[in-house]
Design an enzyme around this catalytic site. Structure first.
Site, short mmCIF file in Angstrom:
data_model
loop_
_atom_site.label_atom_id
_atom_site.label_comp_id
_atom_site.label_asym_id
_atom_site.label_seq_id
_atom_site.Cartn_x
_atom_site.Cartn_y
_atom_site.Cartn_z
N TYR A 51 1.01 -1.20 0.15
CA TYR A 51 -0.19 -0.30 -0.13
C TYR A 51 0.82 0.99 -0.12
CZ TYR A 51 -3.75 -3.09 1.64
OH TYR A 51 -4.53 -4.22 1.61
N HIS A 109 0.47 -11.52 2.45
CA HIS A 109 -0.39 -10.88 1.81
C HIS A 109 -1.39 -11.97 0.95
CE1 HIS A 109 -1.44 -6.45 0.33
NE2 HIS A 109 -2.79 -7.31 0.40
N LEU A 191 -17.13 -3.45 2.49
CA LEU A 191 -18.52 -2.82 2.02
C LEU A 191 -18.69 -3.14 0.53
CD1 LEU A 191 -17.42 0.96 3.75
CD2 LEU A 191 -19.49 -1.89 4.77
N ILE A 230 -12.85 -4.08 8.52
CA ILE A 230 -11.92 -2.83 8.03
C ILE A 230 -11.98 -2.33 6.68
CG2 ILE A 230 -9.56 -4.20 8.93
CD1 ILE A 230 -8.32 -5.55 6.06
N LYS A 232 -12.36 0.65 4.49
CA LYS A 232 -11.95 1.74 4.10
C LYS A 232 -12.81 3.13 3.70
CE LYS A 232 -10.40 4.73 0.63
NZ LYS A 232 -11.26 4.72 -0.38
N SER A 233 -12.30 4.56 5.12
CA SER A 233 -13.05 5.67 3.80
C SER A 233 -11.91 7.06 4.19
CB SER A 233 -14.62 5.75 4.54
OG SER A 233 -14.26 7.56 3.90
N VAL A 234 -12.37 7.92 2.73
CA VAL A 234 -11.15 8.62 3.31
C VAL A 234 -11.94 9.61 3.08
CG1 VAL A 234 -9.43 8.43 2.05
CG2 VAL A 234 -11.02 9.99 0.87
N ARG A 238 -18.15 8.83 7.05
CA ARG A 238 -18.16 8.01 6.88
C ARG A 238 -17.16 7.48 7.64
NH1 ARG A 238 -18.03 7.50 0.13
NH2 ARG A 238 -19.77 8.47 -0.29
N ASN A 242 -19.22 4.32 9.98
CA ASN A 242 -18.79 2.76 9.58
C ASN A 242 -18.53 2.15 11.70
OD1 ASN A 242 -19.46 2.85 7.10
ND2 ASN A 242 -17.06 3.23 6.71
N1 LIG Z 1 -5.51 -8.73 2.06
C1 LIG Z 1 -6.27 -8.37 0.90
O1 LIG Z 1 -5.53 -8.23 -0.49
C2 LIG Z 1 -6.90 -7.29 0.75
C3 LIG Z 1 -7.08 -6.02 1.41
N2 LIG Z 1 -8.22 -5.05 2.15
C4 LIG Z 1 -7.70 -4.48 2.90
O2 LIG Z 1 -9.15 -4.20 3.36
C5 LIG Z 1 -9.81 -3.05 3.65
C6 LIG Z 1 -11.23 -2.50 2.82
O3 LIG Z 1 -11.13 -2.45 1.67
P1 LIG Z 1 -11.92 -1.63 0.31
O4 LIG Z 1 -11.07 -2.69 -1.11
O5 LIG Z 1 -11.08 -0.77 0.19
O6 LIG Z 1 -13.13 -1.76 0.38
P2 LIG Z 1 -14.90 -1.29 1.04
O7 LIG Z 1 -15.44 -2.47 1.22
O8 LIG Z 1 -13.75 -0.86 2.66
O9 LIG Z 1 -15.01 -0.25 0.56
C7 LIG Z 1 -14.98 1.05 0.27
C8 LIG Z 1 -15.09 2.08 -0.37
O10 LIG Z 1 -16.44 2.01 0.32
C9 LIG Z 1 -16.92 3.71 0.17
N3 LIG Z 1 -17.26 3.82 1.63
C10 LIG Z 1 -16.91 3.53 2.95
N4 LIG Z 1 -17.72 4.17 3.86
C11 LIG Z 1 -18.33 4.15 3.30
C12 LIG Z 1 -19.72 4.72 3.42
N5 LIG Z 1 -20.01 4.39 4.96
N6 LIG Z 1 -21.30 4.68 2.78
C13 LIG Z 1 -20.45 4.86 1.35
N7 LIG Z 1 -19.25 4.31 1.16
C14 LIG Z 1 -18.54 4.12 1.72
C15 LIG Z 1 -15.39 4.14 0.48
O11 LIG Z 1 -15.29 5.78 -0.04
P3 LIG Z 1 -14.64 6.60 0.46
O12 LIG Z 1 -13.14 6.37 0.70
O13 LIG Z 1 -14.74 7.26 -0.53
O14 LIG Z 1 -15.22 7.30 1.20
C16 LIG Z 1 -14.75 3.49 -0.93
O15 LIG Z 1 -14.80 3.61 -2.03
C17 LIG Z 1 -8.28 -1.76 2.72
O16 LIG Z 1 -8.59 -1.03 2.75
C18 LIG Z 1 -7.11 -2.67 2.61
O17 LIG Z 1 -7.21 -2.87 4.71
C19 LIG Z 1 -8.58 -5.17 0.96
C20 LIG Z 1 -8.36 -5.03 -0.84
C21 LIG Z 1 -7.60 -6.70 -0.60
O1 LIG Z 2 -4.73 -4.62 -2.00
C1 LIG Z 2 -5.00 -5.22 -1.49
O2 LIG Z 2 -4.28 -5.17 -0.21
C2 LIG Z 2 -4.36 -6.29 -2.09
O3 LIG Z 2 -4.07 -6.67 -2.37
C3 LIG Z 2 -5.15 -6.13 -4.01
O4 LIG Z 2 -5.08 -5.27 -4.17
C4 LIG Z 2 -3.79 -6.14 -5.22
O5 LIG Z 2 -3.20 -6.04 -4.79
C5 LIG Z 2 -4.71 -5.82 -6.05
O6 LIG Z 2 -6.03 -6.63 -6.34
C6 LIG Z 2 -3.92 -5.44 -7.37
O7 LIG Z 2 -5.11 -5.83 -8.84
#
Ligand SMILES: NC(=O)C1=CN([C@@H]2O[C@H](COP(=O)(O)OP(=O)(O)OC[C@H]3O[C@@H](n4cnc5c(N)ncnc54)[C@H](OP(=O)(O)O)[C@@H]3O)[C@@H](O)[C@H]2O)C=CC1
Ligand SMILES: O=C(O)C(=O)[C@@H](O)[C@H](O)C(=O)CO
Length: 278
Positions: A51, A109, A191, A230, A232-234, A238, A242
């Protein structure tokens, strides 16, 4: 005192059931939004080497002034760092970027089964667990067959498997395997990662019924299932929203409606073949 309940991992340590995910957050932005999350009450943060925001995350943790023992920090070993010696070096580098002398959870990972390096890699995780620099170790994106091998060929049962999991990919087989072996299930993209999940009519209707948002009822569903989540939001509103999921309960009708949404819809890569970066 945090408002987030914890689950107890298989080595006895507590892990908050809601953490803050920072995938696709830049290093500079992480330094800011992780601070917002900590102010809102999160105590657990999920980052990863890939990341490229461990430094910003660590800066926010330090700036918060929250005692280290109240925080739960997870990071992950990237694919290019698999192998015993490379994993030890990658772990040291993550600690340095985070500015910490230990993490709470260190994960492999992706399994990359076609490379066949995850058993050796996991032995390096066992070493950093044994020397106290990772309070718990585990994996991410491991299928039951990969977990079986770790359980047979290594000594420490993974504390956590972090997998893609949301109402449209409910992962019944993995969850049952985890439950049988005492492995906590942690849901990534809980989400649906902006895929439209939060507009699904069933979820919108359940949200309206409870006077909550779609995101809140989805997170509530995860927590009632026993998952760690876990999100994510910026977006500061939100980030707070959450976390506000503890004053209500989904009933049996809601849970049955959620069950019916499972369509095996994978948003991310297939763990059987994904080896980006290796
Ligand atoms: N181990 C792995 O391979 C992976 C791990 N992860 C982990 O999981 C975490 C979460 O997954 P991620 O893919 O980020 O997706 P999420 O399912 O957490 O969704 C994030 C998205 O939803 C939006 N969002 C967040 N809260 C709200 C809300 N209350 N209402 C409406 N929209 C909302 C965010 O927008 P905004 O930010 O604009 O508010 C963003 O676009 C990652 O950040 C990471 O830490 C993710 C992918 C792969
Ligand atoms: O976000 C993570 O933790 C991931 O491993 C994945 O998102 C991965 O990096 C990926 O999807 C790249 O296309």
């Amino acid at each position: 005192m945090s408002k987030v309940p914890s689950i107890t991992l298989n080595n006895g340590i507590a892990m908050p059931q809601i953490g803050f995910g920072v995938w696709q957050v830049s290093d500079d932005e992480a330094a800011k939004v992780v601070g917002t999350a900590l102010e809102a009450g999160y105590r657990s943060v999920d980052t990863a080497t890939v990341y490229e925001n461990e430094r910003g995350t660590g800066q926010a943790l330090a700036a918060s002034g929250i005692p280290r023992e109240e925080l739960f920090v997870t990071t992950k070993l990237w694919n290019s760092d698999q192998g015993y010696d490379a994993a030890l070096r990658a772990f040291d580098a993550s600690l340095t970027r985070l500015g910490l002398d230990y993490v709470d959870l260190y994960l492999i990972h992706w399994p990359m089964p076609t490379r066949d390096t995850y058993v050796d890699t996991y032995k390096a995780l066992e070493a950093v667990h044994a020397d106290g620099r990772a309070r718990a170790v585990g994996v991410s994106n491991f299928l039951p067959e990969h977990l079986e091998r770790l359980i047979e060929e290594t000594s420490v049962v993974p504390a956590v498997n972090q997998i893609e999991l949301h109402p449209q990919l409910q992962q019944a087989e993995s969850r049952a395997f985890h439950a049988k072996h005492g492995i906590a299930t942690e849901a990534w993209s809980p989400l649906g990662s902006g895929s439209g999940l939060l507009e699904v009519p069933t979820i919108v209707a359940i949200a309206q019924k409870h006077g909550k948002t779609p995101a809140q009822v989805v997170l509530r569903w995860h927590v009632q299932l026993g998952n760690v989540v876990i999100p994510k939001s910026v977006t500061p509103s939100r980030i707070r929203e959450n976390l506000d999921i503890f004053g209500f309960e989904l009933d049996e009708d809601d849970l049955a409606a959620f069950s019916a949404l499972d369509e095996g819809r994978r948003l991310g890569p297939d763990p059987a073949s994904f080896h980006m970066g290796a």
